[in-house]
Write a protein that holds these residues in place. Structure first.
Motif, PDB file in Angstrom:
ATOM      1  N   ASP A  65     -23.045  27.602 -22.538  1.00  0.00           N
ATOM      2  CA  ASP A  65     -22.628  28.183 -21.246  1.00  0.00           C
ATOM      3  C   ASP A  65     -22.679  27.144 -20.139  1.00  0.00           C
ATOM      4  O   ASP A  65     -21.766  27.062 -19.301  1.00  0.00           O
ATOM      5  CB  ASP A  65     -23.521  29.373 -20.875  1.00  0.00           C
ATOM      6  N   GLU A  68     -19.750  24.844 -20.558  1.00  0.00           N
ATOM      7  CA  GLU A  68     -18.506  25.499 -20.115  1.00  0.00           C
ATOM      8  C   GLU A  68     -18.454  25.550 -18.588  1.00  0.00           C
ATOM      9  O   GLU A  68     -17.410  25.308 -17.982  1.00  0.00           O
ATOM     10  CB  GLU A  68     -18.422  26.912 -20.702  1.00  0.00           C
ATOM     11  N   MET A  69     -19.582  25.857 -17.966  1.00  0.00           N
ATOM     12  CA  MET A  69     -19.631  25.907 -16.504  1.00  0.00           C
ATOM     13  C   MET A  69     -19.339  24.523 -15.924  1.00  0.00           C
ATOM     14  O   MET A  69     -18.623  24.395 -14.937  1.00  0.00           O
ATOM     15  CB  MET A  69     -21.002  26.406 -16.034  1.00  0.00           C
ATOM     16  N   ARG A  71     -17.501  22.215 -17.307  1.00  0.00           N
ATOM     17  CA  ARG A  71     -16.066  21.980 -17.468  1.00  0.00           C
ATOM     18  C   ARG A  71     -15.271  22.726 -16.408  1.00  0.00           C
ATOM     19  O   ARG A  71     -14.327  22.196 -15.840  1.00  0.00           O
ATOM     20  CB  ARG A  71     -15.617  22.413 -18.872  1.00  0.00           C
ATOM     21  N   ARG A  72     -15.667  23.957 -16.137  1.00  0.00           N
ATOM     22  CA  ARG A  72     -14.980  24.741 -15.100  1.00  0.00           C
ATOM     23  C   ARG A  72     -15.129  24.084 -13.733  1.00  0.00           C
ATOM     24  O   ARG A  72     -14.183  24.022 -12.955  1.00  0.00           O
ATOM     25  CB  ARG A  72     -15.528  26.159 -15.051  1.00  0.00           C
ATOM     26  N   ARG A  75     -12.843  21.126 -13.574  1.00  0.00           N
ATOM     27  CA  ARG A  75     -11.448  21.543 -13.348  1.00  0.00           C
ATOM     28  C   ARG A  75     -11.251  21.978 -11.894  1.00  0.00           C
ATOM     29  O   ARG A  75     -10.237  21.665 -11.280  1.00  0.00           O
ATOM     30  CB  ARG A  75     -11.060  22.661 -14.301  1.00  0.00           C
ATOM     31  N   ALA A  76     -12.227  22.705 -11.340  1.00  0.00           N
ATOM     32  CA  ALA A  76     -12.139  23.141  -9.940  1.00  0.00           C
ATOM     33  C   ALA A  76     -12.132  21.925  -9.018  1.00  0.00           C
ATOM     34  O   ALA A  76     -11.378  21.874  -8.037  1.00  0.00           O
ATOM     35  CB  ALA A  76     -13.297  24.071  -9.598  1.00  0.00           C
ATOM     36  N   ARG A  79      -8.723  20.395  -9.209  1.00  0.00           N
ATOM     37  CA  ARG A  79      -7.770  21.186  -8.418  1.00  0.00           C
ATOM     38  C   ARG A  79      -7.984  20.945  -6.934  1.00  0.00           C
ATOM     39  O   ARG A  79      -7.026  20.833  -6.165  1.00  0.00           O
ATOM     40  CB  ARG A  79      -7.900  22.667  -8.752  1.00  0.00           C
TER      41      ARG A  79
END
Length: 176
Positions: A65, A68-69, A71-72, A75-76, A79
């Motif tokens: 988890d 994954e966080m 990685r998120r 990505r944020a 962006r």
């Protein structure tokens, strides 16, 4: 058996390093559940004596988890950086638009002046043609003394109007 095929060599290398006491922690080690799903763990291990036997005691912490966080968040962040680039681009385009508007204004002002001057010059030359026509009539009428007086009065009026326009025309086109 818990290590996926692609990470077995790394796992064995790190395990041996931990047995020798060279390495106490391994991060983001891929592991495999019984159903074949891959998850990630942090492994902390240390050699230890238990009941007179030297053993390696380890602890596995599931960090799937967290990974994954992370990685998120990455990505944020990407962006966000892209949005910043687009914002800077939009600001540059806005500045170019303002510059173009300023240049257009600087061009339009003298163009308007030239247009107004041409319009005035056209009207003034129309008046000159009228004066020239009156002079021609005067030359023709000089042979008839009865028409001298009214013709001379009209000629004098036209000449006075033309003198006013003549000064404006000379300053406009810089005739000395």
């Amino acid at each position: 058996a818990l290590l996926p095929e692609e990470s077995r060599e790394r796992g064995q290398r790190e395990f041996m390093a931990q047995v020798k006491g060279d390495l106490a922690l391994s991060s983001d080690m891929p592991m495999m559940r019984a159903d074949g799903e891959v998850f990630y763990v942090d492994i902390s291990a240390a050699p230890s004596m238990i009941d007179g036997r030297e053993m390696l005691v380890g602890m596995f912490t599931d960090v799937t988890d967290r990974r994954e966080m992370t990685r998120r968040l990455e990505r944020a962040r990407e962006r966000s950086e892209q949005m910043e680039i687009e914002l800077r681009h939009a600001q540059k385009l806005e500045a170019v638009g303002q510059l173009a508007a300023g240049i257009a204004h600087e061009i339009n002002t003298p163009t308007q002046f030239v247009g107004d001057s041409v319009h005035f010059t056209r009207e003034a030359f129309g008046d000159l043609r009228g004066l020239l026509t009156r002079y021609r009539e005067a030359v023709d009428a000089l042979t008839d003394p009865e028409t001298h007086r009214p013709l001379l009065a009209g000629l004098t009026d036209a000449e006075e109007e033309e003198e006013e326009d003549d000064e404006d025309i000379r300053s406009l086109v810089s005739i000395p």
